[in-house]
Design a protein around this motif. Sequence first.
Motif: not given
Length: 340
Positions: A146-162
Motif C-alpha cells: 500500500g501507501a506504506l510500501a511505496t512513496a504513497g497510494y500503493g500498488t495492490a492497495l492502490g487498486i483497491l483505493r482506485a
Amino acid sequence: MLPEPLLWTEEGLSLLDQRRLPLAVERCLCRTVEEVARAIEVMVVRGAPAIGVAAAYGMALAARERRSLPEASARLGATRPTAVNLFWALARMEKASAGEGDPFARLLAEAKAIHEEDIASNRSLGRHGQSLLPRKATVVTHCNAGALATAGYGTALGILRAAVEAGKLVTVFADETRPRLQGSLLTAWELLQDGFDVTVIADGMSGALMRSRPVDAVIVGADRIAANGDTANKIGTYNLALVAARHNVPFYVAAPLSTVDVSLLSGEAIPIEERDGEELRFAGGERLLPVEFPVWNPAFDVTPAELISAIVTETGVLRPPFGSALRAALSGEAFPKKGV
C-alpha cells in the motif's frame, strides 16, 4: 489521513517508522547515507518501491556528506537483495551523478523526481487494476503493498483505493503475514485509516475463507518479477496463489515496471533474502522459541507465472504469456497511444 511514508526535509529524510505501527505513529530522521541504509535493513522503511525511493535520497545524502558515491551505492545495495527497485533507483542515481554542477543538488532533484514518479505510477496502476474488480468485490491480500510500501497510494492497495474512487464497494481480507505481521500491523491499519471494510485473517485461513464464501480476487504486490513472469513477494504468497488456483479465484500481481528484472529468465534466479531466525522466535516482543531451536526464515518466496492471472502495471494489465507481454510493456509497445 495517512501520514507521508517518506518526506524530505532540510535536515534529511524523514521516514514513518513502520516498526512502531499501529500502536504509535513515529518518524525516524536519517541525516546520513548510513542511517538510510540501517533504516532499510531494520525495516523502518520497507516495500520494494519505498526502498528504492529511500535509497535515492540516501545517495543524495551521500553527496551532501561528500562520501564516495560508488561506496554509498554498494552500501545501500547490500541492504535488501531481493527488491529490484532498489537497484533500479541506484542505477538511476549513479547516472544522474555524472552531470556537471553541485552533485548534491543534482542528486536531490533526481531523488525527488523518483519520489513523485512513484506516486503517479501507483495512481495509474490503480486505475488500470480496478477495472478487474466487479462493482461489489471481496479481495484477499498479503503483506503490505500500500501507501506504506511505496512513496504513497500503493500498488495492490492502490487498486483497491482506485476501485473505491470509482464507486465500487470493496471488502478486504488481509493475511497477517508472518513472521513480521505486515498484513495485520500495516495493511489493516492503513486501510482502516481510509475507511475500508477490512478483516485480518491468519495466513493459514485463506483456504477456509475461499471455501466458505465468494472471493473475487487475490491481489498482491511484488519485489521482483523475472522475465517469464515468475514473481517474488513476501513469504506466504506462493501458498496463497496455490489456494486461489484451487478455488478458481483470479490471482493478480500489482507492481510498477521498475520491479521487472529481464536479466533473470525465471524465478529460480531471483535472490531470496534470508533473515535472522529471531524474527520467528519472537512475536510482539515476547520469546516464543528458545534460541537453540533451528529456524529457516526466508523473507520471500516465488510464485510461478502459471499461477498468476494478470500482472497490473502503470501501463496497463498484462496477460499471459508474460514473457512477450513484459517485453512489450518495457519497450512501450504494449499499450500504444490512441491513433498510433
